[in-house]
Design a protein around this motif. Structure first.
Motif, PDB file in Angstrom:
ATOM      1  N   GLU A   1       0.824  -1.210   0.000  1.00 18.19           N
ATOM      2  CA  GLU A   1       0.000   0.000   0.000  1.00 18.19           C
ATOM      3  C   GLU A   1       0.853   1.253   0.000  1.00 18.19           C
ATOM      4  OE1 GLU A   1      -3.517   2.090   2.706  1.00 18.19           O
ATOM      5  OE2 GLU A   1      -3.177  -0.079   2.808  1.00 18.19           O
TER       6      GLU A   1
ATOM      7  N   HIS B   1       1.080   4.578  -2.642  1.00 13.99           N
ATOM      8  CA  HIS B   1       1.034   5.969  -2.178  1.00 13.99           C
ATOM      9  C   HIS B   1       2.284   6.731  -2.630  1.00 13.99           C
ATOM     10  CE1 HIS B   1      -2.546   5.270   0.063  1.00 13.99           C
ATOM     11  NE2 HIS B   1      -1.989   4.495   0.962  1.00 13.99           N
TER      12      HIS B   1
ATOM     13  N   CYS C   1      -6.398   2.666  -8.586  1.00 10.90           N
ATOM     14  CA  CYS C   1      -5.991   1.702  -7.570  1.00 10.90           C
ATOM     15  C   CYS C   1      -6.792   1.928  -6.288  1.00 10.90           C
ATOM     16  CB  CYS C   1      -4.496   1.828  -7.269  1.00 10.90           C
ATOM     17  SG  CYS C   1      -3.422   1.430  -8.669  1.00 10.90           S
TER      18      CYS C   1
ATOM     19  N   GLU D   1      -5.952   1.612  -3.365  1.00 12.57           N
ATOM     20  CA  GLU D   1      -5.177   2.192  -2.263  1.00 12.57           C
ATOM     21  C   GLU D   1      -5.241   3.717  -2.218  1.00 12.57           C
ATOM     22  OE1 GLU D   1      -3.097  -1.689  -3.516  1.00 12.57           O
ATOM     23  OE2 GLU D   1      -4.032   0.031  -4.514  1.00 12.57           O
TER      24      GLU D   1
END
Length: 275
Positions: free
Chosen positions: A118, A122, A164, A166
């Motif tokens: 994750e 980011h 995505c 995330e």
């Protein structure tokens, strides 16, 4: 050297992206990364970009190899290559813009079969945000050198990354003002950059509340500072083209309320036109 490289890459493309016996995948990857910003548009775009995309899409790279490629392009030697020091007329933009264009196929693989942590997703988003804040070469097609198209390529990367799971609402909302700053500029976009960015914005809108979408759209109304400076007209046109692109894209889907907002904004923007 260039002609030999072109010959090798062309043979790979012609042979359905199969590597010749004298090359292994790592050697080819290193060679292509080293020349990803080649000024020759055939090498850069038709061959290196095409081969990279095909190899990634076809599963030639394992997860670790994809991570390594992604990590390589997110640094000062690729995505941020000479970003604060090169002049507009220089060729550094080709390395930046074709580095950012590797993000979509890699993130597509991640969405299909997740292999990034994750925090790694980011990190991609944060680097894209920094890149968007710093890129100042807005050329589209360059005679003799082909496509630079940095903002269109960045749009593709934003769309792929925003897709995505995330990526959060907060991250999306933090990117939108940066997009606004890149499109309300006194250099005209001539090659459908706004269309590519609208695709990314609509993906980002899926993670936002309706009121927050409207608030951002309202920031695209540019308040003219002078009626005598033609650069102001370029900014107005960029704003108008972006809003129009959004409006026509929203003719499909459940966007009736947002279309009404855009109609009102476009009427308001007409007050800023110099004729």
């Amino acid at each position: 050297m260039e002609s030999k490289l072109k010959e090798v890459l062309q043979s790979i493309k012609t042979n359905d992206y199969q590597l010749p016996d004298q090359f292994n995948l790592q050697e080819l990857t290193t060679m292509m990364l080293q020349r990803i910003g080649a000024v020759d548009p055939v090498i850069r775009d038709e061959l290196i970009h095409s081969i990279f995309t095909a190899l990634i899409d076809n599963g030639a790279y394992n997860s670790d190899q994809l991570k390594n490629i992604l990590q390589s392009i997110l640094n000062k030697n690729y995505l941020f290559y000479k970003i604060g020091s090169s002049k507009k007329e220089e060729d550094a933009v080709f390395k930046r813009s074709f580095s950012v264009l590797l993000i979509p196929p890699i993130l597509k693989q991640h969405r299909t079969a997740p292999f990034l942590k994750e925090e790694e997703v980011h990190r991609v988003w944060e680097n894209l945000k920094k890149y968007m804040q710093q890129e100042s070469d807005h050329r589209g097609y360059v005679d003799g050198k082909g496509w630079a198209h940095a903002m269109a390529h960045a749009a593709d990367a934003l769309n792929s990354t925003a897709s995505c799971r995330e990526i959060t609402t907060q991250e999306v909302e933090g990117m939108l003002p940066v997009i606004r700053e890149q499109f309300l500029i006194d250099q005209p976009y001539l090659f459908d950059e706004e269309e590519r960015m609208v695709t990314a914005v609509l993906t980002m809108f899926k993670k936002m509340e309706p009121d927050d979408r409207v608030k951002w759209l309202e920031t695209l109304i540019y308040q003219r500072k002078s009626w005598d400076d033609p650069k102001e007209d370029i900014i107005i046109n960029n704003s108008k083209h972006f809003l129009r692109a959004l409006y026509f894209r929203m003719l499909e889907g459940d966007y009736r309320e947002l279309r009404q907002v855009l109609e009102n904004l476009l009427r308001e923007l007409r007050k800023q036109e110099a004729y």
